[in-house]
Design an enzyme around this catalytic site. Structure first.
Site, PDB file in Angstrom:
ATOM      1  CE  LYS A 130     -31.229  69.347 -17.306  1.00 43.13           C
ATOM      2  NZ  LYS A 130     -32.343  69.058 -18.167  1.00 43.13           N
ATOM      3  CB  CYS A 150     -39.268  65.607 -19.133  1.00 45.11           C
ATOM      4  SG  CYS A 150     -38.225  64.162 -18.986  1.00 45.11           S
TER       5      CYS A 150
END
Lengths: 415, 149
Positions: A235, A373
């Site tokens: 990320k 998630c």
């Protein structure tokens, strides 16, 4: 924009020059310019990262730590250099940095290893806005050892409910507070130093999931006084397959290893093994060598721009986006925290998130749709699926306008 | 309305069912029911079935929060599967799934189901369309849950 950012005024960076470093962004998708607004799921990679990994494979690679030959020494230098780069990024020392496979693996390491130091009459405290990575490992710890799992509430605006946090801590049995530094759904940035303070005052350690935060804000784990801080490389414009656990030296020394095997030992007989020093004690087997080199290059890339400049750019994008999205009838942004970053989940009246995402995709715009998630969080907010747009350092104001205009047309189609 | 090549997916025939489904709602006195969940995306399609005296479907109702494709598929299924027995449903479901994956429509596949042929270009949405059929087949088999995996 927070007061401290307004005061700092770092030099703005040239986003178009930065974009030019990301070869993937110059494509067209379905005949339209590629508008990538899914960096929170995984970020794109600059040439410097691609070149560093390719260069290692082409001309400077061998296994690390145990080799006595030139290639091994040079690769070891590069690998340990990446560890020092990570330490420098977050204000730590190199021997407090453990490389893992990703942030989820880092949290599992803490749950297994630090988890053995918690007593069954103690509890772990998470929040309602955690990603599954910072929830499921604690459920599994509870099921293995009996250490309880409790959940601090959030407000309807998507901020941590301090009364709830303090009430849980006041029960006197929390051994660890495990909490996000920045929500991957709400964009909420939690007041990490303050959380660490109240946790420590109640005798608890604190772990921060910094997977989003490290991308969007400068991080200083000592200023926060974090006991544990985790994030993931992919990320932060680095490759997949590498995560980071920062932990205070004293904790790493006290914690038993998680995975056993080569590299993490000092000596081995058939009967038993002795452990290597931290952080190597927690890095079993051949480490993610190429990935660490890539992450080191990614950190060099962002630091050359400056995390303050990146944070200021993102604050401006977020302000622009909130205003632009407010102009789309029927669009509701999920999460209205005072301090929020460039991760924006939303619903559009009459249009399911999947349909929004599919129609945005047909226009070259990549967002995510689903539960991110964070099923318990969405359930707490009374939501099924949401769409989510998230920014990277390469995101432009034009891209935000394109998103808003397309959402306007999508909203009309489903009205 | 959306001049971007998405007409094949969000065709009028499909949007008609998505916007104004005729078969949404629970059926009172339904003999069979099953929950459909797509855990990847959160689509919900709970199906209830009334049978006639000959183990054939009299009526189907569906409920749950679902995307336009799933809603349209459920409503179309409710119309076309009426009068079918379990074997006929299985055959229609199989032919429908083949169509979604790009196969030519099987002879005998009702035209309203053929309207979903454009989905072949959207493989990530296939499960949205198959979830109602999975729930219906679970209900007919006496199971409580279906998952479109």
């Amino acid at each position: 924009m927070s007061a401290s950012l307004a005061a700092a005024r770092p030099a703005p960076f040239d986003v178009h020059a930065a974009r030019a470093e990301f070869p993937i962004l110059s494509q067209t998708i379905r005949g339209k310019p590629f508008v990538f607004l899914d960096s929170a799921a995984s970020a794109q990679k600059p040439r410097a990262v691609i070149a560093a990994m390719r260069g290692a494979m082409e001309s400077q690679y061998a296994n690390v730590h145990r080799g006595l030959h030139f290639m091994s020494e040079r690769t070891t230098d590069a690998y340990e250099g990446a560890r020092r780069a990570v330490a420098g990024l977050i204000g730590a020392e190199a021997d407090e940095i453990v490389f893992t496979g990703n942030a989820t693996a880092a949290i599992n390491l803490v749950a297994h290893s630090f988890g053995t130091l918690l007593r069954p009459d103690q509890a772990v405290l998470v929040s309602e806005m955690e990603h599954h990575a910072n929830l499921v490992p604690w459920q599994m710890l509870r099921d293995r050892t009996g250490v309880a799992l409790r959940v601090a509430r959030i407000t309807d605006a998507g901020e941590l409910d301090w009364h709830s946090l303090e009430a849980e801590l006041a029960r006197g049995d929390i051994g660890l507070v495990a909490i996000t530094h920045m929500s991957n759904v709400l964009g909420t940035v939690t007041a990490a130093s303050r959380i660490a303070q109240v946790a420590h005052a109640a005798g608890a350690r604190v772990l921060f999931d910094g997977s989003q935060a490290v991308v969007h804000r400068p991080i200083d784990v000592r200023a926060i006084d974090a006991d544990f801080y985790v994030f993931t490389g992919h990320k932060l414009y680095g490759p997949t397959g590498i995560g980071v656990l920062y932990a205070k030296r004293a904790l790493l020394e006290a914690m038993p290893p998680f995975l056993g095997g080569g590299e993490m030992i000092a000596s081995v007989t058939f009967e038993r093994a002795t452990w290597n020093e931290a952080p190597h004690k927690f890095e079993a087997g051949t480490p993610p060598i190429l990935e660490a080199i890539g992450l080191g290059a990614a950190i060099g890339f962002v630091q050359a721009i400056g995390m303050d400049a990146i944070a200021a750019h993102e604050a401006a994008l977020t302000e622009h986006a909130m205003a632009a999205l407010a102009g789309v009838p029927g669009l509701r942004v999920i999460g209205q925290a005072q301090d929020r970053g460039g991760v924006i989940a939303f619903t559009l009246a009459g249009a399911h998130a999947h349909d929004v995402a599919t129609l945005l995709d047909r226009n070259g715009i990549a967002v995510r749709a689903g539960q991110h998630c964070a099923e318990p969080l969405l359930h707490r907010l009374g939501l099924g699926s949401t769409a989510r747009a998230s920014f990277g350092l390469y995101t432009t104001h034009d891209e935000i306008d394109t998103l808003a205009e397309t959402l306007l047309r999508i909203g009309r189609f489903f009205a | 309305m959306m001049p971007d090549g998405s007409e094949a997916l969000y065709a009028d025939a499909i949007m008609h069912h998505a916007r104004a489904p005729r078969h949404r709602g629970a059926l009172p006195g339904a003999q069979l029911a099953a929950r459909g969940r797509n855990p990847l995306c959160g689509d919900e399609c709970d199906v209830t079935v009334q049978l006639d005296g000959h183990r054939r479907i009299a009526r189907i109702g569906f409920q749950g929060e679902s995307c336009a494709i799933c809603t349209a598929s459920a409503d179309t299924m409710a119309e076309e599967a009426a009068g079918c027995d379990e074997a006929a449903v299985a055959a229609m479901a199989a032919a429908f799934t083949q169509l979604l994956h790009g196969a030519a429509p099987a002879p005998g596949l009702p035209p309203p189901l053929r309207a979903f042929a454009g989905m072949a270009a959207y493989p990530s949405r296939t499960r949205c369309a198959t979830l109602p059929w999975a729930a219906l087949q679970a209900a007919l088999a006496g199971q409580k849950e279906a998952s479109s995996e």
